[in-house]
Design a protein around this motif. Structure first.
Motif, PDB file in Angstrom:
ATOM      1  N   PRO A 161     -21.867  50.358 -47.172  1.00 56.19           N
ATOM      2  CA  PRO A 161     -20.777  51.344 -47.177  1.00 56.19           C
ATOM      3  C   PRO A 161     -19.420  50.647 -47.066  1.00 56.19           C
ATOM      4  CG  PRO A 161     -22.517  51.977 -45.649  1.00 56.19           C
ATOM      5  CD  PRO A 161     -22.790  50.557 -46.043  1.00 56.19           C
ATOM      6  N   LEU A 162     -18.485  51.049 -47.902  1.00 62.22           N
ATOM      7  CA  LEU A 162     -17.170  50.430 -47.925  1.00 62.22           C
ATOM      8  C   LEU A 162     -16.086  51.332 -47.356  1.00 62.22           C
ATOM      9  CD1 LEU A 162     -17.280  48.798 -51.473  1.00 62.22           C
ATOM     10  CD2 LEU A 162     -17.759  47.715 -49.261  1.00 62.22           C
ATOM     11  N   PHE A 163     -16.062  52.581 -47.817  1.00 68.80           N
ATOM     12  CA  PHE A 163     -15.019  53.482 -47.310  1.00 68.80           C
ATOM     13  C   PHE A 163     -15.523  54.917 -47.254  1.00 68.80           C
ATOM     14  CE2 PHE A 163     -14.041  52.875 -51.860  1.00 68.80           C
ATOM     15  CZ  PHE A 163     -13.965  54.180 -52.322  1.00 68.80           C
ATOM     16  N   PHE A 164     -14.790  55.714 -46.496  1.00 66.95           N
ATOM     17  CA  PHE A 164     -15.212  57.079 -46.181  1.00 66.95           C
ATOM     18  C   PHE A 164     -14.008  58.002 -46.249  1.00 66.95           C
ATOM     19  CE2 PHE A 164     -16.491  60.596 -43.416  1.00 66.95           C
ATOM     20  CZ  PHE A 164     -17.828  60.767 -43.745  1.00 66.95           C
ATOM     21  N   LEU A 165     -14.252  59.236 -46.721  1.00 66.65           N
ATOM     22  CA  LEU A 165     -13.241  60.296 -46.686  1.00 66.65           C
ATOM     23  C   LEU A 165     -13.877  61.544 -46.097  1.00 66.65           C
ATOM     24  CD1 LEU A 165     -13.011  58.778 -49.782  1.00 66.65           C
ATOM     25  CD2 LEU A 165     -10.812  59.960 -49.611  1.00 66.65           C
ATOM     26  N   ASP A 166     -13.080  62.302 -45.366  1.00 68.44           N
ATOM     27  CA  ASP A 166     -13.611  63.512 -44.738  1.00 68.44           C
ATOM     28  C   ASP A 166     -12.860  64.746 -45.219  1.00 68.44           C
ATOM     29  OD1 ASP A 166     -11.608  64.545 -42.279  1.00 68.44           O
ATOM     30  OD2 ASP A 166     -11.350  62.442 -42.836  1.00 68.44           O
ATOM     31  N   TYR A 167     -13.536  65.874 -45.139  1.00 66.94           N
ATOM     32  CA  TYR A 167     -12.931  67.180 -45.434  1.00 66.94           C
ATOM     33  C   TYR A 167     -13.168  68.079 -44.225  1.00 66.94           C
ATOM     34  CZ  TYR A 167     -12.227  71.795 -47.564  1.00 66.94           C
ATOM     35  OH  TYR A 167     -11.805  73.075 -47.838  1.00 66.94           O
ATOM     36  N   PHE A 168     -12.086  68.508 -43.599  1.00 64.92           N
ATOM     37  CA  PHE A 168     -12.141  69.351 -42.407  1.00 64.92           C
ATOM     38  C   PHE A 168     -11.456  70.672 -42.735  1.00 64.92           C
ATOM     39  CE2 PHE A 168      -9.838  70.880 -38.610  1.00 64.92           C
ATOM     40  CZ  PHE A 168     -10.912  71.136 -37.767  1.00 64.92           C
ATOM     41  N   ALA A 169     -12.194  71.770 -42.634  1.00 57.51           N
ATOM     42  CA  ALA A 169     -11.646  73.088 -42.960  1.00 57.51           C
ATOM     43  C   ALA A 169     -11.776  74.020 -41.776  1.00 57.51           C
ATOM     44  CB  ALA A 169     -12.375  73.675 -44.160  1.00 57.51           C
ATOM     45  N   THR A 170     -10.727  74.805 -41.540  1.00 62.26           N
ATOM     46  CA  THR A 170     -10.733  75.731 -40.413  1.00 62.26           C
ATOM     47  C   THR A 170      -9.783  76.887 -40.704  1.00 62.26           C
ATOM     48  OG1 THR A 170     -10.456  75.861 -37.992  1.00 62.26           O
ATOM     49  CG2 THR A 170      -8.859  74.533 -39.197  1.00 62.26           C
ATOM     50  N   GLY A 171      -9.901  77.959 -39.929  1.00 65.12           N
ATOM     51  CA  GLY A 171      -9.007  79.086 -40.121  1.00 65.12           C
ATOM     52  C   GLY A 171      -7.656  78.869 -39.495  1.00 65.12           C
ATOM     53  N   LYS A 172      -7.636  78.276 -38.303  1.00 65.45           N
ATOM     54  CA  LYS A 172      -6.397  78.013 -37.569  1.00 65.45           C
ATOM     55  C   LYS A 172      -6.497  76.618 -36.984  1.00 65.45           C
ATOM     56  CE  LYS A 172      -2.552  78.951 -35.231  1.00 65.45           C
ATOM     57  NZ  LYS A 172      -1.241  79.074 -35.918  1.00 65.45           N
TER      58      LYS A 172
ATOM     59  N   MET B 266     -10.660  82.809 -43.930  1.00 64.06           N
ATOM     60  CA  MET B 266     -11.906  82.237 -44.446  1.00 64.06           C
ATOM     61  C   MET B 266     -12.892  81.906 -43.331  1.00 64.06           C
ATOM     62  SD  MET B 266     -11.928  82.064 -47.781  1.00 64.06           S
ATOM     63  CE  MET B 266     -13.083  80.769 -48.191  1.00 64.06           C
ATOM     64  N   TYR B 267     -12.383  81.656 -42.140  1.00 56.36           N
ATOM     65  CA  TYR B 267     -13.223  81.266 -41.012  1.00 56.36           C
ATOM     66  C   TYR B 267     -12.896  82.124 -39.806  1.00 56.36           C
ATOM     67  CZ  TYR B 267     -14.192  77.016 -43.696  1.00 56.36           C
ATOM     68  OH  TYR B 267     -14.566  76.134 -44.683  1.00 56.36           O
ATOM     69  N   ALA B 268     -13.918  82.437 -39.010  1.00 54.37           N
ATOM     70  CA  ALA B 268     -13.686  83.158 -37.762  1.00 54.37           C
ATOM     71  C   ALA B 268     -12.919  82.264 -36.794  1.00 54.37           C
ATOM     72  CB  ALA B 268     -15.024  83.572 -37.150  1.00 54.37           C
ATOM     73  N   GLU B 269     -12.298  82.868 -35.795  1.00 51.21           N
ATOM     74  CA  GLU B 269     -11.502  82.115 -34.831  1.00 51.21           C
ATOM     75  C   GLU B 269     -12.331  81.014 -34.183  1.00 51.21           C
ATOM     76  OE1 GLU B 269      -8.753  82.832 -30.828  1.00 51.21           O
ATOM     77  OE2 GLU B 269      -9.684  84.519 -31.878  1.00 51.21           O
ATOM     78  N   GLY B 270     -11.810  79.806 -34.221  1.00 50.17           N
ATOM     79  CA  GLY B 270     -12.479  78.667 -33.600  1.00 50.17           C
ATOM     80  C   GLY B 270     -13.487  77.968 -34.485  1.00 50.17           C
ATOM     81  N   ASP B 271     -13.865  78.582 -35.615  1.00 49.59           N
ATOM     82  CA  ASP B 271     -14.861  77.983 -36.492  1.00 49.59           C
ATOM     83  C   ASP B 271     -14.234  76.900 -37.378  1.00 49.59           C
ATOM     84  OD1 ASP B 271     -16.731  79.629 -35.438  1.00 49.59           O
ATOM     85  OD2 ASP B 271     -17.147  80.747 -37.279  1.00 49.59           O
ATOM     86  N   PHE B 272     -15.065  75.972 -37.803  1.00 51.28           N
ATOM     87  CA  PHE B 272     -14.621  74.947 -38.741  1.00 51.28           C
ATOM     88  C   PHE B 272     -15.837  74.432 -39.500  1.00 51.28           C
ATOM     89  CE2 PHE B 272     -15.604  72.651 -34.821  1.00 51.28           C
ATOM     90  CZ  PHE B 272     -16.381  71.585 -35.272  1.00 51.28           C
ATOM     91  N   ASP B 273     -15.578  73.682 -40.560  1.00 59.01           N
ATOM     92  CA  ASP B 273     -16.653  73.051 -41.315  1.00 59.01           C
ATOM     93  C   ASP B 273     -16.234  71.632 -41.658  1.00 59.01           C
ATOM     94  OD1 ASP B 273     -19.111  72.790 -42.486  1.00 59.01           O
ATOM     95  OD2 ASP B 273     -18.629  73.947 -44.277  1.00 59.01           O
ATOM     96  N   LEU B 274     -17.235  70.784 -41.870  1.00 59.06           N
ATOM     97  CA  LEU B 274     -17.004  69.379 -42.175  1.00 59.06           C
ATOM     98  C   LEU B 274     -17.828  68.959 -43.382  1.00 59.06           C
ATOM     99  CD1 LEU B 274     -17.310  67.646 -38.660  1.00 59.06           C
ATOM    100  CD2 LEU B 274     -15.203  67.995 -39.969  1.00 59.06           C
ATOM    101  N   ALA B 275     -17.238  68.111 -44.198  1.00 57.94           N
ATOM    102  CA  ALA B 275     -17.978  67.437 -45.262  1.00 57.94           C
ATOM    103  C   ALA B 275     -17.490  65.998 -45.308  1.00 57.94           C
ATOM    104  CB  ALA B 275     -17.759  68.120 -46.606  1.00 57.94           C
ATOM    105  N   GLY B 276     -18.361  65.107 -45.740  1.00 54.06           N
ATOM    106  CA  GLY B 276     -17.992  63.699 -45.795  1.00 54.06           C
ATOM    107  C   GLY B 276     -18.375  63.085 -47.125  1.00 54.06           C
ATOM    108  N   PHE B 277     -17.654  62.046 -47.490  1.00 54.13           N
ATOM    109  CA  PHE B 277     -17.854  61.372 -48.776  1.00 54.13           C
ATOM    110  C   PHE B 277     -17.774  59.870 -48.544  1.00 54.13           C
ATOM    111  CE2 PHE B 277     -15.630  65.352 -49.024  1.00 54.13           C
ATOM    112  CZ  PHE B 277     -16.350  66.081 -49.946  1.00 54.13           C
ATOM    113  N   ALA B 278     -18.855  59.148 -48.835  1.00 50.33           N
ATOM    114  CA  ALA B 278     -18.894  57.702 -48.626  1.00 50.33           C
ATOM    115  C   ALA B 278     -19.124  56.997 -49.947  1.00 50.33           C
ATOM    116  CB  ALA B 278     -19.999  57.333 -47.640  1.00 50.33           C
TER     117      ALA B 278
END
Length: 348
Positions: A104-115, A150-162
């Motif tokens: 693995p050389l590098f990584f990018l993340d995607y963080f999504a949330t309502g607030k 798009m998201y309920a209060e306090g919720d979030f989602d994560l995705a990663g790309f390596a």
């Protein structure tokens, strides 16, 4: 257009650009700690730059992987313990990459949330940076998406790309053959698969996340949030020792579905279920749900997070390399003629 002092702003729609900027500044030191040869720029650009030649490659083949953390995030959200799900995110991607023989050389993340809550988001990204450090890859970019509605209060989602690389001609699996030995590397718990069932089993048990862990120390929530083990550095050490023909990351589908992914046509994996001890977390899950052994083996890792297929003559040297890298290694069985996975004995 006439200027109005009380005109609408993006913040009125629920998106705080200043909070996003504050987050970027907060996480820059964490990302910088992950720098490695090949990194050409820090966070803040439109894209991340990486120099393969500076990383030491002469004729590289690139390998990419993407994944998430699944419904394990629900436990993190409900307990407020968000510090380690970033490690899970990285592990789920880079453990897949190394199965191809790639570094693995590098990584990018995607963080999504309502607030966007800057403090919580920073803890999550700092966990991602820890995962990158543990696997030798750089965190060179990402995306924070604040999406009200798009998201309920306090919720979030994560995705990663390596993205990783290997020299041409070194891809795995390769030359898996009858007589090869299966080495199992111990997991650190449930890792990041099967959590929809885990959550259902906790519901059946009548326990809450703050209840004392039935099989160990701390709370039930803390125990179930143990991060996915990072196998990259030990796996690369094993490959360097010579004789490694394949690696299988034991994720969704368990041993039953993942080992066949690296088998040649006409090859079968013979696995001795009594070659290792079933960790207490899986005993509790199985007993709570009255689960059949076959269901356990195709849902959970059952204590084995990575399987290494190695030439029998090199098994002692590869085992030594893995143990020196900190792994607990069990000799699970061997490759025979046949199809799929055949189990001997019972989980215990």
């Amino acid at each position: 257009m006439t200027e109005k002092s009380n005109g609408m702003t993006y913040a009125d729609a629920g998106v705080d650009i200043d909070a996003g900027n504050a987050l970027v500044e907060r996480i820059k030191p964490a990302a910088k700690r992950t720098n490695r040869p090949g990194v050409m720029a820090g966070l803040g650009g439109f894209g991340g730059l990486f120099d393969l030649k500076a990383a030491g490659y002469s004729d590289p083949v690139l390998v990419a992987a993407t994944d998430g953390v699944g419904t394990k995030l629900r436990i993190a959200i409900d307990t407020g313990i968000v510090d380690t799900v970033g490690v899970d995110l990285v592990a789920m991607c880079v453990n897949d990459l190394v199965c191809q023989g790639a570094e693995p050389l590098f990584f990018l993340d995607y963080f999504a949330t309502g607030k966007l809550a800057v403090e919580d988001a920073a803890r999550i990204v700092e966990g991602i940076a820890e995962g990158c450090l543990g696997s030798g890859c750089a965190l060179i970019g990402g995306e924070t998406a604040e999406m009200p509605g798009m998201y309920a209060e306090g919720d979030f989602d994560l995705a990663g790309f390596a993205v990783g690389a290997m020299e041409r001609g070194t891809a795995l699996p390769a030359q898996v053959a009858e007589g090869d030995v299966l080495l199992g590397l111990a997991s650190s718990g449930v890792h990041s698969n099967g959590y929809s069932l885990v959550r259902k089993l906790v519901e059946v048990s009548g326990l809450g996340w703050e209840a004392a862990c039935p099989w160990g120390e701390g709370t039930l929530g803390e125990a179930l949030l143990a991060p996915t083990r990072l196998y990259v550095k030990p796996a690369l050490a094993a490959i360097g020792a010579g004789g490694v023909h394949a690696l299988a990351h034991i994720t969704g589908g368990g041993l039953t579905e993942n080992i066949p992914r690296i088998l040649p046509k006409g090859g079968q994996a013979l696995v001795d279920l009594e070659a290792w001890d079933l960790p207490p977390v899986f005993k509790w899950l199985g007993e709570t749900g009255g689960m059949a052994q076959d269901e356990m083996l195709k849902t959970f890792n059952c204590g084995i997070g990575m399987v290494v297929v190695v030439d029998a003559a090199r098994a002692p040297q590869v085992t030594e390399a893995l143990e020196e890298a900190g792994e607990t290694v069990s000799q699970l069985g061997r490759i025979t003629l046949g199809e799929g996975v055949q189990y001997l004995g019972t989980l215990s």
